[in-house]
Motif scaffolding. Sequence first.
Motif, mmCIF file in Angstrom:
data_model
loop_
_atom_site.group_PDB
_atom_site.id
_atom_site.type_symbol
_atom_site.label_atom_id
_atom_site.label_comp_id
_atom_site.label_asym_id
_atom_site.label_seq_id
_atom_site.Cartn_x
_atom_site.Cartn_y
_atom_site.Cartn_z
ATOM 1 N N ASN A 115 32.615 43.665 51.254
ATOM 2 C CA ASN A 115 33.538 44.754 51.572
ATOM 3 C C ASN A 115 34.973 44.397 51.213
ATOM 4 O O ASN A 115 35.750 45.260 50.797
ATOM 5 C CB ASN A 115 33.439 45.119 53.052
ATOM 6 N N ALA A 116 35.332 43.124 51.389
ATOM 7 C CA ALA A 116 36.685 42.691 51.027
ATOM 8 C C ALA A 116 36.913 42.831 49.529
ATOM 9 O O ALA A 116 37.982 43.265 49.080
ATOM 10 C CB ALA A 116 36.902 41.242 51.468
ATOM 11 N N VAL A 117 35.901 42.469 48.748
ATOM 12 C CA VAL A 117 35.997 42.626 47.292
ATOM 13 C C VAL A 117 36.193 44.087 46.924
ATOM 14 O O VAL A 117 37.071 44.453 46.121
ATOM 15 C CB VAL A 117 34.735 42.077 46.599
ATOM 16 N N LEU A 118 35.387 44.950 47.511
ATOM 17 C CA LEU A 118 35.439 46.377 47.180
ATOM 18 C C LEU A 118 36.747 47.011 47.640
ATOM 19 O O LEU A 118 37.265 47.927 46.986
ATOM 20 C CB LEU A 118 34.246 47.095 47.801
ATOM 21 N N THR A 152 39.745 47.619 36.740
ATOM 22 C CA THR A 152 39.043 48.545 37.631
ATOM 23 C C THR A 152 37.530 48.451 37.448
ATOM 24 O O THR A 152 36.764 48.500 38.429
ATOM 25 C CB THR A 152 39.511 49.989 37.359
ATOM 26 N N LEU A 153 37.095 48.292 36.210
ATOM 27 C CA LEU A 153 35.663 48.209 35.936
ATOM 28 C C LEU A 153 35.065 46.841 36.275
ATOM 29 O O LEU A 153 33.899 46.745 36.682
ATOM 30 C CB LEU A 153 35.401 48.530 34.457
ATOM 31 N N LEU A 154 35.865 45.780 36.118
ATOM 32 C CA LEU A 154 35.319 44.430 36.286
ATOM 33 C C LEU A 154 35.405 43.893 37.710
ATOM 34 O O LEU A 154 34.534 43.124 38.142
ATOM 35 C CB LEU A 154 36.035 43.459 35.346
ATOM 36 N N THR A 155 36.442 44.256 38.457
ATOM 37 C CA THR A 155 36.630 43.638 39.777
ATOM 38 C C THR A 155 35.465 43.865 40.737
ATOM 39 O O THR A 155 35.114 42.937 41.494
ATOM 40 C CB THR A 155 37.946 44.114 40.429
ATOM 41 N N PRO A 156 34.807 45.022 40.752
ATOM 42 C CA PRO A 156 33.694 45.174 41.717
ATOM 43 C C PRO A 156 32.490 44.284 41.403
ATOM 44 O O PRO A 156 31.659 44.041 42.289
ATOM 45 C CB PRO A 156 33.310 46.656 41.580
ATOM 46 N N ALA A 179 39.246 46.053 45.050
ATOM 47 C CA ALA A 179 38.925 46.811 43.833
ATOM 48 C C ALA A 179 39.354 48.264 43.963
ATOM 49 O O ALA A 179 39.816 48.877 43.002
ATOM 50 C CB ALA A 179 37.429 46.711 43.541
ATOM 51 N N ALA A 180 39.219 48.821 45.162
ATOM 52 C CA ALA A 180 39.643 50.203 45.389
ATOM 53 C C ALA A 180 41.158 50.339 45.245
ATOM 54 O O ALA A 180 41.657 51.334 44.702
ATOM 55 C CB ALA A 180 39.198 50.659 46.773
ATOM 56 N N GLY A 181 41.889 49.343 45.718
ATOM 57 C CA GLY A 181 43.344 49.366 45.552
ATOM 58 C C GLY A 181 43.734 49.354 44.087
ATOM 59 O O GLY A 181 44.634 50.094 43.654
ATOM 60 N N ILE A 182 43.060 48.509 43.289
ATOM 61 C CA ILE A 182 43.332 48.450 41.854
ATOM 62 C C ILE A 182 42.975 49.776 41.191
ATOM 63 O O ILE A 182 43.701 50.280 40.326
ATOM 64 C CB ILE A 182 42.553 47.285 41.216
ATOM 65 N N ALA A 183 41.851 50.391 41.603
ATOM 66 C CA ALA A 183 41.432 51.672 41.027
ATOM 67 C C ALA A 183 42.456 52.768 41.327
ATOM 68 O O ALA A 183 42.744 53.623 40.465
ATOM 69 C CB ALA A 183 40.062 52.060 41.578
ATOM 70 N N LEU A 184 43.027 52.741 42.516
ATOM 71 C CA LEU A 184 44.030 53.738 42.880
ATOM 72 C C LEU A 184 45.269 53.613 41.989
ATOM 73 O O LEU A 184 45.792 54.620 41.483
ATOM 74 C CB LEU A 184 44.413 53.578 44.354
#
Length: 416
Positions: A372-375, A293-297, A378-383
């Motif tokens: 935006n695709a990256v984020l 979650t911290l690294l993907t963005p 990353a949002a899916g992983i954070a969820l």
Amino acid sequence: MTTRLSRNRNYQLLWGSQALSEAGFSASMIALPLLVLAVTGSPALSGLVLGVDAMAQLVAGLPAGALADRWDRKKILLGCEAVYALAVGSLAAAIWWDAVGVPHLVAVAAVMGCCRSLFGPAEGAMLAGVVPPAQLPTAVAMNSARGALGQLSGTAVGGFLYGLGRAVPFAFDVLVHLISLVALTFVRAPRREAAAPAGGHLGREMAEGLRWVWSERHVRVTVACAVSLNFFFSAYYIVIIVLAKERGVTSGEIGVMAAMLGVGGVVGSLIAPYLQRRLSPYVSIMSVFWVLTLLTPLAAVIHDGYLLGALFVAMALLPPTANTTIGTYQLLLTPDRLRGRLTSVMGVIGGVSAATGPAFGGLVVQTFPGTNAVLLCAAGIALVTLVVTVSPTLRRFPRADTLVPEPEPTTEEKTS
């Protein structure tokens, strides 16, 4: 006194033989699309042949687990290695005689997929009979390292060998599988009589395996979380590759990026036994999700291919520890008669997320601008991470050393 894993002859034979087989398979997998492209000139057919291998593994997955619980597992391993070597050998011979056709390529890919689909559950189920419970976490971690090492070495070797001649990587694959076949004949492991009565219904046995996975709360929750994470991360991986290309990262750097993910997996597998002993199950699982979650963005602002490769290394370090924690628990919890089906259910579920994730990633990167695709991924992983963090089931995840494996029924076993 328990023999150390490094001196466990049966495990060393099993591990070494499959390290060779993984390298051979990876060499064939890098050469196969190149061969199809050279023979047909069609990129679509190259993808089709690789898709047949993946589809065969998915379709044969659940029946393979039931058969691994029915039949003698060592004989399954030997049979799979022999059939695999024959199929790939026929392809090497066809290349030598300049008689390669698309139907032959598709058939070989299907056989390769089916053999791997059947081999995996049989080997996974047999592992608990080859290795004592106290050594099982290390064995699970070392098997993970074996897969990563085989993929890294096989991919590199396969490209080089294909440059020497179209048939060479496939001949190499045949050779290492024959060596593996010979090594496996010397493995001594519990050999079970057929578990199913005459006329047993394969469909009911497959359903029993699915019910077992669903009925065990800790297994069910970890599977759901892992599948969700794998889905978003495999989508993220495709997004990063496409984004790197758009930003002018060279093909060579992209290759290094992909390799660094494997390097991180190898290093992570080597340190996994140490971390698994010192971290609680909840921390070992949760840490994977939070690190990702911290690294993907960060990929949204990194434009250098080598820095992206370093990011991949960091992402790949902790998953082997969580996999070791979960995999050891599942093997010790599951009765021996169901271990083949457990492994096959895990493989099929993982295969579905691995197949759908990249497709989702391709759709995302085509629809949204790169950052935006990256984020979004990353949002899916954070969820998923938030769900894992608050899950009461994962907070109470038991340590593997608190489990006592089901005693083996000595009347139905003998040493082969």
